[in-house]
Design an enzyme around this catalytic site. Structure first.
Site, PDB file in Angstrom:
ATOM      1  N   ASP A   1      27.013 -40.183 -48.430  1.00  0.00           N
ATOM      2  CA  ASP A   1      26.940 -38.781 -48.832  1.00  0.00           C
ATOM      3  C   ASP A   1      26.138 -38.753 -50.127  1.00  0.00           C
ATOM      4  O   ASP A   1      26.620 -39.181 -51.179  1.00  0.00           O
ATOM      5  CB  ASP A   1      28.343 -38.216 -49.054  1.00  0.00           C
ATOM      6  CG  ASP A   1      28.332 -36.718 -49.376  1.00  0.00           C
ATOM      7  OD1 ASP A   1      27.250 -36.198 -49.747  1.00  0.00           O
ATOM      8  OD2 ASP A   1      29.391 -36.082 -49.268  1.00  0.00           O
TER       9      ASP A   1
ATOM     10  N   SER B   1       9.005 -29.452 -49.379  1.00  0.00           N
ATOM     11  CA  SER B   1       8.616 -28.278 -48.591  1.00  0.00           C
ATOM     12  C   SER B   1       7.570 -27.508 -49.371  1.00  0.00           C
ATOM     13  O   SER B   1       7.580 -27.540 -50.611  1.00  0.00           O
ATOM     14  CB  SER B   1       9.835 -27.389 -48.357  1.00  0.00           C
ATOM     15  OG  SER B   1       9.458 -26.077 -47.979  1.00  0.00           O
TER      16      SER B   1
ATOM     17  N   TYR C   1      17.476 -23.415 -51.684  1.00  0.00           N
ATOM     18  CA  TYR C   1      16.678 -24.513 -51.126  1.00  0.00           C
ATOM     19  C   TYR C   1      15.383 -24.689 -51.915  1.00  0.00           C
ATOM     20  O   TYR C   1      15.020 -25.801 -52.309  1.00  0.00           O
ATOM     21  CB  TYR C   1      16.373 -24.210 -49.663  1.00  0.00           C
ATOM     22  CG  TYR C   1      15.560 -25.273 -48.963  1.00  0.00           C
ATOM     23  CD1 TYR C   1      16.162 -26.441 -48.500  1.00  0.00           C
ATOM     24  CD2 TYR C   1      14.193 -25.111 -48.758  1.00  0.00           C
ATOM     25  CE1 TYR C   1      15.426 -27.418 -47.859  1.00  0.00           C
ATOM     26  CE2 TYR C   1      13.446 -26.079 -48.116  1.00  0.00           C
ATOM     27  CZ  TYR C   1      14.073 -27.236 -47.666  1.00  0.00           C
ATOM     28  OH  TYR C   1      13.325 -28.203 -47.035  1.00  0.00           O
TER      29      TYR C   1
ATOM     30  N   ALA D   1      14.697 -23.721 -54.939  1.00  0.00           N
ATOM     31  CA  ALA D   1      14.989 -24.186 -56.291  1.00  0.00           C
ATOM     32  C   ALA D   1      15.197 -25.691 -56.307  1.00  0.00           C
ATOM     33  O   ALA D   1      14.702 -26.397 -57.195  1.00  0.00           O
ATOM     34  CB  ALA D   1      16.222 -23.466 -56.837  1.00  0.00           C
ATOM     35  N   SER D   2      15.910 -26.197 -55.317  1.00  0.00           N
ATOM     36  CA  SER D   2      16.152 -27.638 -55.254  1.00  0.00           C
ATOM     37  C   SER D   2      14.857 -28.405 -55.021  1.00  0.00           C
ATOM     38  O   SER D   2      14.656 -29.497 -55.568  1.00  0.00           O
ATOM     39  CB  SER D   2      17.166 -27.966 -54.153  1.00  0.00           C
ATOM     40  OG  SER D   2      16.618 -27.759 -52.853  1.00  0.00           O
ATOM     41  N   LYS D   3      13.955 -27.837 -54.222  1.00  0.00           N
ATOM     42  CA  LYS D   3      12.683 -28.496 -53.952  1.00  0.00           C
ATOM     43  C   LYS D   3      11.723 -28.396 -55.138  1.00  0.00           C
ATOM     44  O   LYS D   3      10.930 -29.317 -55.378  1.00  0.00           O
ATOM     45  CB  LYS D   3      12.054 -27.907 -52.687  1.00  0.00           C
ATOM     46  CG  LYS D   3      12.827 -28.238 -51.405  1.00  0.00           C
ATOM     47  CD  LYS D   3      12.920 -29.732 -51.175  1.00  0.00           C
ATOM     48  CE  LYS D   3      13.521 -30.061 -49.815  1.00  0.00           C
ATOM     49  NZ  LYS D   3      13.579 -31.519 -49.561  1.00  0.00           N
TER      50      LYS D   3
END
Length: 263
Positions: free
Chosen positions: A65, A144, A157, A159-161
């Site tokens: 995880d 992405s 999503y 923001a994380s990328k």
């Protein structure tokens, strides 16, 4: 095999149980790589590993995880213990929960996206880096083109990328002269089970990349140690246009439903 740049290279692939990660594993297996496959599902990993072994690879499965730093550390340690070194880390695992920000009932999905897509990359890279410096190896980030733009409906999503991109670009600068390369691939929609999960019947109407083709292009980029690539003509066009006319791109994205997700 004549064209096998990763023959007997030790490669960790996160998110290896399905989608692009699964295809990366199969294509590296055909080159004779030594693989460490990570994802949460032990059963799914074993199925992928069995196929890889049948194609000529050594394959270790490490159920992980990536939101847990200790498990990421164990992934690196088990890989090095098994193979004695590490040549490439492919940070492929990722998950999105598409919904407009104002429609979120709480912030749990934002937290999950940041923890998996960004911090999972940070954790794995941190513990892998000493070994990669010894081998003058490769770090690969599967991103992405939303990590370059502001696509509506995917705030967490994207923001994380964006964070992943900033981290890897900074790390590349810090590693200048070390022999370790950092490559980032920016994808558009990919025809995976996850795309069908979030889009339902609409998934078949969206131009999407084949996972095997994505894997091939990612590995070609990594072999050449290229800094970055944006896949698909539409993705390249949007990114290029955003550099010169960001206000226009914002209007286009705000007024066009590029992808309609199921609520």
């Amino acid at each position: 095999m004549a064209d096998a740049p990763f023959r007997e290279h030790v490669v960790i692939i996160t998110g290896a149980s399905r989608g692009i990660g699964e295809q990366l594993a199969y294509q590296l297996a055909e080159q004779g790589a030594w693989l460490a496959l990570a994802a949460r599902s032990a059963e799914a990993l074993e199925a992928v590993a069995a196929t890889c072994r049948a194609r000529g690879a050594r394959a270790l499965t490490v159920p992980t995880d990536l939101r847990a730093e200790a498990q990421c550390r164990l992934l690196i340690e088990r890989t090095v213990s098994e193979y004695g070194r590490l040549d490439m880390l492919i940070n492929n695992a990722g998950m999105g929960f598409p919904r407009r920000f104002e429609a979120l009932s709480d912030l749990s999905t934002i937290r999950a996206e940041i923890e998996l897509n960004y911090l999972g990359t940070v954790y794995c890279t941190y513990y892998a880096l000493p070994y990669l410096k010894r081998s003058r190896g490769r770090i690969v980030g599967v991103n992405s083109f939303g990590g370059l733009l502001g696509l509506p409906g995917t705030a967490g999503y994207n923001a994380s990328k964006h964070a992943m991109r900033g981290f890897l670009n900074t790390l590349r600068t810090e590693l200048h002269g070390s022999g370790v390369s950092v490559s980032i691939t920016y994808l558009s929609a990919v025809r995976t089970a996850r795309l069908r999960e979030v889009m339902g019947e609409q998934a078949s109407k969206v131009p999407a990349l084949d996972p095997a083709r994505c894997a091939s292009l990612i590995l070609r980029q990594a072999a050449r140690r290229r800094r970055e690539q944006v896949l698909t003509l539409s993705g390249k066009t949007l990114v290029w246009l955003n550099r010169w006319a960001p206000a226009l791109v914002e209007r286009l994205l705000a007024s066009t439903a590029l992808i309609s997700y199921r609520e």
